[in-house]
Write an enzyme that holds these catalytic residues in place. Structure first.
Site, PDB file in Angstrom:
ATOM      1  N   ASP A 143     -11.600   7.022   6.250  1.00 51.22           N
ATOM      2  CA  ASP A 143     -10.847   5.739   6.737  1.00 51.22           C
ATOM      3  C   ASP A 143     -10.213   6.031   8.224  1.00 51.22           C
ATOM      4  O   ASP A 143      -8.918   6.284   8.388  1.00 51.22           O
ATOM      5  CB  ASP A 143      -9.511   5.669   5.876  1.00 51.22           C
ATOM      6  CG  ASP A 143      -8.731   4.602   6.250  1.00 51.22           C
ATOM      7  OD1 ASP A 143      -9.184   3.591   6.687  1.00 51.22           O
ATOM      8  OD2 ASP A 143      -7.449   4.525   5.763  1.00 51.22           O
ATOM      9  N   HIS A 156     -11.336   1.874   3.100  1.00 48.49           N
ATOM     10  CA  HIS A 156     -10.681   2.529   1.961  1.00 48.49           C
ATOM     11  C   HIS A 156     -11.654   2.963   0.903  1.00 48.49           C
ATOM     12  O   HIS A 156     -11.215   3.153  -0.091  1.00 48.49           O
ATOM     13  CB  HIS A 156      -9.531   1.735   1.410  1.00 48.49           C
ATOM     14  CG  HIS A 156      -8.434   1.974   2.261  1.00 48.49           C
ATOM     15  ND1 HIS A 156      -7.177   1.560   1.921  1.00 48.49           N
ATOM     16  CD2 HIS A 156      -8.131   2.283   3.576  1.00 48.49           C
ATOM     17  CE1 HIS A 156      -6.147   1.593   2.879  1.00 48.49           C
ATOM     18  NE2 HIS A 156      -6.646   2.104   3.961  1.00 48.49           N
ATOM     19  N   ASP A 209      -9.703  -3.240   1.529  1.00 44.58           N
ATOM     20  CA  ASP A 209      -9.824  -2.664   2.900  1.00 44.58           C
ATOM     21  C   ASP A 209     -11.105  -1.867   3.068  1.00 44.58           C
ATOM     22  O   ASP A 209     -11.111  -1.015   2.334  1.00 44.58           O
ATOM     23  CB  ASP A 209      -8.528  -1.641   3.264  1.00 44.58           C
ATOM     24  CG  ASP A 209      -8.253  -1.136   4.508  1.00 44.58           C
ATOM     25  OD1 ASP A 209      -9.653  -0.857   5.360  1.00 44.58           O
ATOM     26  OD2 ASP A 209      -7.247  -1.241   5.181  1.00 44.58           O
ATOM     27  N   GLU A 237      -3.286  -2.922  -2.480  1.00 47.81           N
ATOM     28  CA  GLU A 237      -3.997  -2.403  -1.678  1.00 47.81           C
ATOM     29  C   GLU A 237      -4.638  -1.025  -2.210  1.00 47.81           C
ATOM     30  O   GLU A 237      -3.517   0.122  -2.370  1.00 47.81           O
ATOM     31  CB  GLU A 237      -3.755  -2.359  -0.351  1.00 47.81           C
ATOM     32  CG  GLU A 237      -4.876  -1.872   0.568  1.00 47.81           C
ATOM     33  CD  GLU A 237      -4.566  -1.780   2.192  1.00 47.81           C
ATOM     34  OE1 GLU A 237      -5.239  -1.160   2.940  1.00 47.81           O
ATOM     35  OE2 GLU A 237      -3.563  -2.413   2.458  1.00 47.81           O
ATOM     36  N   HIS A 256      -8.639  -6.663   4.672  1.00 51.48           N
ATOM     37  CA  HIS A 256      -8.367  -5.771   5.913  1.00 51.48           C
ATOM     38  C   HIS A 256      -9.856  -5.163   6.138  1.00 51.48           C
ATOM     39  O   HIS A 256     -10.447  -4.462   5.664  1.00 51.48           O
ATOM     40  CB  HIS A 256      -7.547  -4.324   5.398  1.00 51.48           C
ATOM     41  CG  HIS A 256      -6.115  -4.833   5.236  1.00 51.48           C
ATOM     42  ND1 HIS A 256      -5.009  -3.860   5.184  1.00 51.48           N
ATOM     43  CD2 HIS A 256      -5.349  -6.113   5.425  1.00 51.48           C
ATOM     44  CE1 HIS A 256      -3.794  -4.599   5.325  1.00 51.48           C
ATOM     45  NE2 HIS A 256      -4.161  -5.964   5.372  1.00 51.48           N
ATOM     46  N   ASP A 305      -7.214  -4.216  10.364  1.00 53.17           N
ATOM     47  CA  ASP A 305      -6.536  -3.006  10.277  1.00 53.17           C
ATOM     48  C   ASP A 305      -7.504  -1.973  10.779  1.00 53.17           C
ATOM     49  O   ASP A 305      -8.026  -1.239  10.303  1.00 53.17           O
ATOM     50  CB  ASP A 305      -6.418  -2.807   8.580  1.00 53.17           C
ATOM     51  CG  ASP A 305      -5.466  -1.474   8.502  1.00 53.17           C
ATOM     52  OD1 ASP A 305      -4.995  -0.905   9.489  1.00 53.17           O
ATOM     53  OD2 ASP A 305      -5.188  -1.174   7.304  1.00 53.17           O
ATOM     54  N   TRP A 362       0.769  -1.130  -0.042  1.00 54.77           N
ATOM     55  CA  TRP A 362       0.185  -0.094  -0.177  1.00 54.77           C
ATOM     56  C   TRP A 362       0.972   1.234   0.003  1.00 54.77           C
ATOM     57  O   TRP A 362       1.851   1.283   0.760  1.00 54.77           O
ATOM     58  CB  TRP A 362      -0.815   0.012   1.270  1.00 54.77           C
ATOM     59  CG  TRP A 362      -1.734   1.370   1.423  1.00 54.77           C
ATOM     60  CD1 TRP A 362      -2.848   1.758   0.576  1.00 54.77           C
ATOM     61  CD2 TRP A 362      -1.493   2.405   1.802  1.00 54.77           C
ATOM     62  NE1 TRP A 362      -3.254   2.875   0.924  1.00 54.77           N
ATOM     63  CE2 TRP A 362      -2.426   3.398   1.785  1.00 54.77           C
ATOM     64  CE3 TRP A 362      -0.267   2.792   3.097  1.00 54.77           C
ATOM     65  CZ2 TRP A 362      -2.268   4.731   2.513  1.00 54.77           C
ATOM     66  CZ3 TRP A 362      -0.304   4.125   3.432  1.00 54.77           C
ATOM     67  CH2 TRP A 362      -1.174   5.229   3.190  1.00 54.77           C
ATOM     68  N   ASP A 392     -10.605   4.025  10.706  1.00 55.46           N
ATOM     69  CA  ASP A 392      -9.990   2.686  11.318  1.00 55.46           C
ATOM     70  C   ASP A 392     -10.559   2.361  12.912  1.00 55.46           C
ATOM     71  O   ASP A 392      -9.370   2.282  13.635  1.00 55.46           O
ATOM     72  CB  ASP A 392      -8.645   2.710  11.124  1.00 55.46           C
ATOM     73  CG  ASP A 392      -8.116   2.408   9.945  1.00 55.46           C
ATOM     74  OD1 ASP A 392      -8.344   1.355   8.885  1.00 55.46           O
ATOM     75  OD2 ASP A 392      -7.437   3.412   9.232  1.00 55.46           O
ATOM     76  N   LYS A 425      -6.946   2.426  -2.081  1.00 55.87           N
ATOM     77  CA  LYS A 425      -7.467   3.557  -1.043  1.00 55.87           C
ATOM     78  C   LYS A 425      -8.462   4.632  -2.022  1.00 55.87           C
ATOM     79  O   LYS A 425      -8.067   4.957  -3.054  1.00 55.87           O
ATOM     80  CB  LYS A 425      -6.362   4.260  -0.443  1.00 55.87           C
ATOM     81  CG  LYS A 425      -7.064   5.020   0.924  1.00 55.87           C
ATOM     82  CD  LYS A 425      -5.890   5.333   1.795  1.00 55.87           C
ATOM     83  CE  LYS A 425      -6.558   5.946   3.021  1.00 55.87           C
ATOM     84  NZ  LYS A 425      -5.312   6.034   4.115  1.00 55.87           N
TER      85      LYS A 425
END
Length: 412
Positions: A288, A256, A253, A220, A280, A320, A179, A290, A222
């Site tokens: 994002d 993302h 992810d 990955e 993820h 993640d 990433w 998380d 985003k």
């Protein structure tokens, strides 16, 4: 309700709880090291995270050394049913040396492999393209400066070699997940040039063949992050095309994408063109951010798709998130267990009957089943799973997490 009573209830719906428990016990989850120290790592240099990465909060107990982080991980694994994996970033080297990113070697991470052998777990790996002076522009592999691109290409080459050696030593193929934070704060005029540079750099980075029994590459995407609001070079479309053409894994992810996108819906779509997928699992708010994953609709939808589309054997599940406002070990434990709970709920559904109703266009029956299934005694089956694997449950888990947090709070 006892497990035996719950087992009988599920049997009435044609569900074998023993088969579900056996299947769940085979599913490994790659727990991410960076929750334990707020994505700081153990390099001597300092830098800004970049690309939208930011852990907020200052809860006491952050791991400051590899030994502290490993102790926290050991405790967390002890609260989670079954054996799992660890996902390690390149900034988590364990050495008295001070190599730059383009100088790292396997011996800088050998202690992690020795520890993983002792724990009986596998490792995954990630190059770290952020928190470095050569990433301050939020451009790395797509940077217009060839010298900067070459620096990051060499870093990526070395992480692939390290990941391959990890996989060989542990007898378990490591995912090396790529990433990069590359993008622009304001509207660029030449996206094609940046994406061409990124593709060329990725090709150069991955040109040496590695044994897939030891290591596999993943890429990955985003949507955006802080500092790259106008354009992310490595977009979903860019990496989906790259993964299909080059035969890498595609990492999806959950943080993302746009908050209104259903990431579970993407699984079956990309699975038609890819051999394997990397997940993820995260919980975004607004962007994002998380957050620790909850047992919510988004996580359940992801688990349902994995089970009903028969993708568990083709999907590597990783986590993640990084929240520094709460106990870091509790975040690991609660998040990982929630992923397991979602998978168990999916495994406890009468898959044949639900698919049959849909195939015959009996959407009324499908609706009734999906809603009534929510009332079945899932909790008793989950409790049985925890007891069989000798991990705490309910209030006992809460007490265990609180006791450990008290023991590390003096770290500051």
């Amino acid at each position: 309700m006892t497990y035996e009573s719950a087992k009988a209830v599920f049997a009435d719906w044609g569900v074998d709880t023993e088969a579900a428990l056996d299947r769940l016990a085979t599913i490994t989850i790659s727990m991410h090291c960076w929750q334990g120290d707020d994505v700081v790592g153990f390099e001597t240099r300092s830098g800004t995270s970049g690309g939208g990465i930011q852990a907020t909060g200052n809860y006491p107990g952050r791991a400051r050394t590899p030994d502290e982080l490993r102790a926290d991980l050991e405790f967390a694994y002890g609260q989670i049913p079954c054996k799992h994996r660890l996902n390690l970033h390149a900034i988590y080297l364990d050495t008295d040396e001070s190599p730059d990113r383009d100088e790292i070697e396997y011996h800088h991470f050998a202690s992690w492999v020795d520890w993983a052998k002792d724990q009986g777990i596998g490792l995954d790996f990630n190059p770290t393209f952020f928190a470095h002076e050569k990433a301050d522009d939020n451009l790395t592999l797509s940077h217009p400066n060839k010298g900067i691109r070459d620096f990051w290409i060499e870093h990526g080459r070395r992480t692939r070699e390290i990941a391959s050696k990890m996989g060989e030593e542990l007898g378990s193929s490591a995912v090396n997940n790529i990433w990069v934070p590359d993008g622009y704060k304001d509207i660029p005029v030449d996206r094609m040039a940046a994406r061409t540079r990124l593709e060329t750099s990725l090709d150069a980075m991955c040109e040496s063949e590695q044994d897939p029994a030891h290591m596999v590459d993943a890429v990955e995407s985003k949507l955006f992050g802080i500092g790259v609001e106008a354009c992310t070079v490595g977009s979903h479309e860019f990496y989906m095309g790259y993964a299909i053409r080059k035969g890498t894994l595609l990492c999806l992810d959950m943080g993302h994408f746009h908050p209104t996108e259903n990431i579970a819906d993407k699984l079956s779509a990309v699975a038609l063109s890819l051999d394997e997928i990397l997940l993820h699992v995260s919980r975004p708010m607004r962007w994002d951010s998380d957050h620790v994953i909850l047992l919510n609709d988004d996580i359940q939808a992801m688990a349902n798709e994995l089970v009903f589309a028969d993708l568990l054997g083709r999907t590597r599940i990783g986590l993640d998130f990084f929240d520094a406002t709460i106990s870091r070990t509790a975040a690991w434990v609660v998040g990982t267990r929630n992923m397991q709970k979602a998978l168990l709920r999916s495994l406890l559904k009468p898959q044949k009957e639900l698919k049959e109703a849909e195939a015959t266009l009996d959407f009324t029956r499908r609706l009734i089943f999906t809603e009534e299934l929510k009332d079945l005694p899932f909790g008793a089956v989950w409790k049985e799973f925890c007891e069989r694997h000798k991990v705490p449950y309910g209030l006992a888990l809460s007490r265990s997490l609180e006791t450990y947090q008290s023991s590390v709070s003096e770290r500051g």
